[in-house]
Scaffold this motif. Sequence first.
Motif, PDB file in Angstrom:
ATOM      1  N   LYS A   1       1.329   9.048  -6.083  1.00  6.10           N
ATOM      2  CA  LYS A   1       1.702  10.436  -5.794  1.00  6.10           C
ATOM      3  C   LYS A   1       2.708  10.940  -6.824  1.00  6.10           C
ATOM      4  O   LYS A   1       2.583  12.056  -7.331  1.00  6.10           O
ATOM      5  CB  LYS A   1       2.275  10.552  -4.384  1.00  6.10           C
TER       6      LYS A   1
ATOM      7  N   LEU B   1       0.818   3.993  -2.992  1.00 12.96           N
ATOM      8  CA  LEU B   1       0.550   5.409  -2.741  1.00 12.96           C
ATOM      9  C   LEU B   1       1.706   6.284  -3.202  1.00 12.96           C
ATOM     10  O   LEU B   1       1.493   7.353  -3.774  1.00 12.96           O
ATOM     11  CB  LEU B   1       0.250   5.636  -1.259  1.00 12.96           C
ATOM     12  N   LYS B   2       2.920   5.820  -2.982  1.00 15.24           N
ATOM     13  CA  LYS B   2       4.101   6.570  -3.427  1.00 15.24           C
ATOM     14  C   LYS B   2       4.106   6.689  -4.947  1.00 15.24           C
ATOM     15  O   LYS B   2       4.347   7.764  -5.500  1.00 15.24           O
ATOM     16  CB  LYS B   2       5.371   5.876  -2.932  1.00 15.24           C
TER      17      LYS B   2
ATOM     18  N   VAL C   1       0.849  -1.201   0.000  1.00 17.37           N
ATOM     19  CA  VAL C   1       0.000   0.000   0.000  1.00 17.37           C
ATOM     20  C   VAL C   1       0.882   1.248   0.000  1.00 17.37           C
ATOM     21  O   VAL C   1       0.621   2.192  -0.750  1.00 17.37           O
ATOM     22  CB  VAL C   1      -0.986   0.002   1.197  1.00 17.37           C
ATOM     23  N   GLU C   2       1.926   1.249   0.806  1.00 14.41           N
ATOM     24  CA  GLU C   2       2.851   2.388   0.823  1.00 14.41           C
ATOM     25  C   GLU C   2       3.485   2.590  -0.551  1.00 14.41           C
ATOM     26  O   GLU C   2       3.582   3.721  -1.033  1.00 14.41           O
ATOM     27  CB  GLU C   2       3.942   2.175   1.876  1.00 14.41           C
TER      28      GLU C   2
END
Length: 148
Positions: free
Chosen positions: A138, A134-135, A130-131
């Motif tokens: 972004k 999201l990175k 998930v990290e």
Amino acid sequence: MKTKSNDKLFEGSVEIYMSTLKFLEYVLSEPTKEYEISFEQFLVLRNICNNEKVTQMGIAAQRNVTRSAISRQIKSLLRLGYISQTPDQKDKRKLYLHLTKRGAEVEQLIDRKVHLVFEGWVAKFGQKKVESLLKLLKEFGNQVINPN
């Protein structure tokens, strides 16, 4: 320039849009329906809850949308009694947005439900993935969608 490999990427992006991104919006909007608001309107409530001296213009600038787009959302939230407006003491044209008691309750209830959905995603997909997702999203947003 159109190439075969770009064609496959394009078709893959269309498939992801149709199967995942539209579903994501639907899932996130589900907890808001019982309160007669959209997920975007919930985000307005959340913004008011987490910030002081929030104005329509401030929200519009933050989201990079028109004042009229936010105005429609605000009017609905006012009609439902979830927010109120108070004029600035020095400039009566500037209206600050505040949550009503009911608006604060609705914001908290929806926030809990949305967080439960998100926690389910993290449990299924894993925090590291998930990290990373999201990175990547972004970075995509910063370089492609809003490079300014």
